[in-house]
Design an enzyme around this catalytic site. Structure first.
Site, PDB file in Angstrom:
ATOM      1  N   ASP A 130       0.828  -1.198   0.000  1.00 28.07           N
ATOM      2  CA  ASP A 130       0.000   0.000   0.000  1.00 28.07           C
ATOM      3  C   ASP A 130       0.867   1.255   0.000  1.00 28.07           C
ATOM      4  O   ASP A 130       1.525   1.560   1.003  1.00 28.07           O
ATOM      5  CB  ASP A 130      -0.916  -0.008   1.231  1.00 28.07           C
ATOM      6  CG  ASP A 130      -1.880   1.171   1.237  1.00 28.07           C
ATOM      7  OD1 ASP A 130      -2.188   1.688   0.144  1.00 28.07           O
ATOM      8  OD2 ASP A 130      -2.331   1.568   2.324  1.00 28.07           O
ATOM      9  N   ASP A 337      -1.244   5.871  -7.691  1.00 34.57           N
ATOM     10  CA  ASP A 337      -1.721   4.890  -6.719  1.00 34.57           C
ATOM     11  C   ASP A 337      -1.666   3.497  -7.321  1.00 34.57           C
ATOM     12  O   ASP A 337      -2.495   3.133  -8.154  1.00 34.57           O
ATOM     13  CB  ASP A 337      -3.149   5.232  -6.294  1.00 34.57           C
ATOM     14  CG  ASP A 337      -3.647   4.351  -5.159  1.00 34.57           C
ATOM     15  OD1 ASP A 337      -2.888   3.466  -4.722  1.00 34.57           O
ATOM     16  OD2 ASP A 337      -4.787   4.540  -4.712  1.00 34.57           O
TER      17      ASP A 337
END
Length: 530
Positions: A130, A337
């Site tokens: 992440d 992302d």
């Protein structure tokens, strides 16, 4: 022995030149100053190994309409901290008509995983990656964790749980530690440091305390492979809530943000790596994360991060959008992302890129119906074996470097004449996100040492040796044609003579290898003059 003043000058000039060249080469390669690089293979959530380990079987086939609908829904639900979508709080099931198939979206969770080894004796954990958070945590001394799942076949799959008391190298982190962010929750400076991280809008969180233990790494460098066991600080996650209880990250989560407690920051502070890492996404879905990979390459595109206090996200600025030769000066901030499947853009950027693409592609728009449920607005019907010229998409980044999108399209297989080609861009109601589909075929470098994002085309296997050059001067230079599997055939809209050279025509020597070769040659010349 006769003395020659000219020989004396030549000899000393050569010595000076040798010294200057060595200093220059050393300055060009951080790895020559003792830095190493370490890496793990990246596995997609729906790769066969991960599906087997996590017991995920109710997933639509890749390339099907249901697959892309589910992936887009996963983006909006699971990345709720970024997207203000209407369906964030909707039920977690998707039902597709007309066959009425239902898939459990709650198991979709994070997008990429890597296998890491921690503690003594070593234990392995398949952790979610992440880039939007800092803390590395493992399920540990659980009072509320996912211990395993039972498949419909009756088979029980147990997840790994870290036990700090069973690791001889584990130590509790006290509240007086500089990495303890919740000192206000401590009863005293000698107490155990607690932690809590909230991830999503649906009460997804992890709570526990901080520990230190060894992370087992192996250097990526071909010229010097060795085992390194640095001590890192991470979370002993006793309580998980929300999506974590539904299998989002059953073995834990590896935060890759900019905070001091992230593993890249800790490794850099210990002098093991430069403060950077890269993630590479291959066409086939496999990939690699490398710690210590930086922006050394001269043919690598770069753009600065937009740094904001207390933000760990990797935000950059796009200054221009070029689609098939249509140039629009349009500035927007966007998050890179790696955990989002597709690319999401606000207006006016969304309208500009989609309408320009639509005006350039020579296909008829696909008439969407309720049974389609396609998440993409700009889709086109296409026949099997049909050759299609796909407009190139280029994002000019702040600083002037060009980011050519290698694979902007999604091919949805319907069989025969029912195939559909879509532009993999969705409309956002909040922030702009460059998703993984726009990163495919690139090695993306998150260089926190100089606060720059870098990119270089790569197949993720031999990117240390063969690289495609990045054209910085020609804003209209095409990207390599999107790589599609067999049917339909897809080509670039620009002529072949504009294409960049294939990887076999571009050879890059590793920094350490170049340094060694130059050193040997210069020493040989120096000795010849003695």
């Amino acid at each position: 022995m006769a003395f020659s003043f000219s020989s004396y000058l030549t000899h000393n000039s050569l010595c000076l030149l040798t010294l200057l060249l060595l200093l220059f080469l050393a300055s060009q390669s951080k790895r020559c100053h003792g830095f190493s690089s370490f890496g793990f293979d990246i596995h997609h959530r729906f790769s066969e190994p991960v599906k087997g380990i996590l017991g995920i079987h109710d997933v639509p086939d890749k390339g099907s309409r249901e697959y892309y609908v589910a992936m887009a829904h996963r983006d909006r639900v699971f990345r709720g901290r970024h997207l203000a979508a209407d369906d964030i709080h909707q039920k977690q099931l998707l039902t597709f008509s007309p066959d009425n198939e239902t898939y459990q979206i709650s198991l979709f969770g994070f997008l990429h995983f890597a296998n890491v080894s921690v503690g003594t004796p070593a234990s392995s954990f398949l952790v979610a990656l992440d880039t939007g958070s800092d803390l590395f945590w493992l399920p540990c001394n659980c009072t509320k964790c996912v211990h395993g799942i039972q498949l419909s076949s009756g088979q029980q799959i147990d997840f790994n749980i870290y036990n700090n008391k069973r690791s001889s190298t584990s130590q509790i982190v006290g509240c007086n530690n500089s990495l303890c962010e919740q000192q206000s929750q401590c009863s005293s400076s000698s107490a155990t440091c607690p932690y809590q991280v909230n991830y999503l809008s649906d009460d997804t969180s992890t709570t526990g305390f901080l520990v230190q233990d060894v992370l087992h790494l192996i250097t990526d460098n071909d010229y010097q492979t060795k085992h390194v066991d640095p001590r890192i600080t991470f979370g002993c996650g006793q309580v998980q809530t929300g999506a974590f209880l539904d299998g989002a990250a059953p073995d834990g989560l590896f935060g890759l943000g900019m905070g001091d407690i992230s593993v890249p920051s800790i490794l850099a502070k210990q002098g093991l790596i430069s403060n950077s890492f890269s993630m590479c996404f291959g066409i086939d879905g496999s990939g690699r994360i490398t710690f210590g990979d930086d922006n050394n390459s001269l043919d690598q595109g770069k753009t600065p991060f937009n740094l904001k206090p207390l933000h760990t996200i990797y935000n950059i600025t796009v200054t221009q959008i070029i689609v098939g030769g249509n140039v629009t000066d349009l500035e927007l901030n966007a998050i890179f992302d790696t955990g989002t499947s597709f690319t999401y853009l606000n207006n006016p950027a969304y309208t500009q890129i989609t309408r320009s693409f639509d005006s350039k592609i020579k296909l008829s728009r696909h008439s969407s119906s309720a049974s389609d449920s396609l998440p993409f607005e700009y889709c086109y019907g296409i026949r099997s074996n049909q050759t299609v010229e796909v407009p190139n998409i280029n994002l000019t980044m702040k600083g002037g470097d060009n980011y050519f999108v290698i694979d902007p399209i999604v091919l949805i297989s319907g069989g025969g004449a029912n195939n559909v080609l879509c532009l993999g861009v969705l409309k956002s109601n909040n922030v702009n996100i460059i998703g993984q589909n726009f990163m495919t075929g690139y090695r993306i470098v998150f260089d926190r040492e100089i606060n720059m994002l870098g990119w270089q085309e790569s197949n993720c296997y031999d990117d240390e040796i063969f690289n495609l050059p990045v054209n910085r001067s020609n804003a209209h230079a095409p990207a390599v044609a999107p790589a599609m599997a067999a049917n339909p055939k897809v080509t670039s809209s620009e002529s072949n003579d504009q294409r960049r050279l294939p990887s076999s025509h571009s050879f890059e020597i590793k920094p350490a290898f170049a340094f060694t070769v130059a050193l040997v040659l210069l020493l040989a010349i120096f000795l010849a003059y003695l």
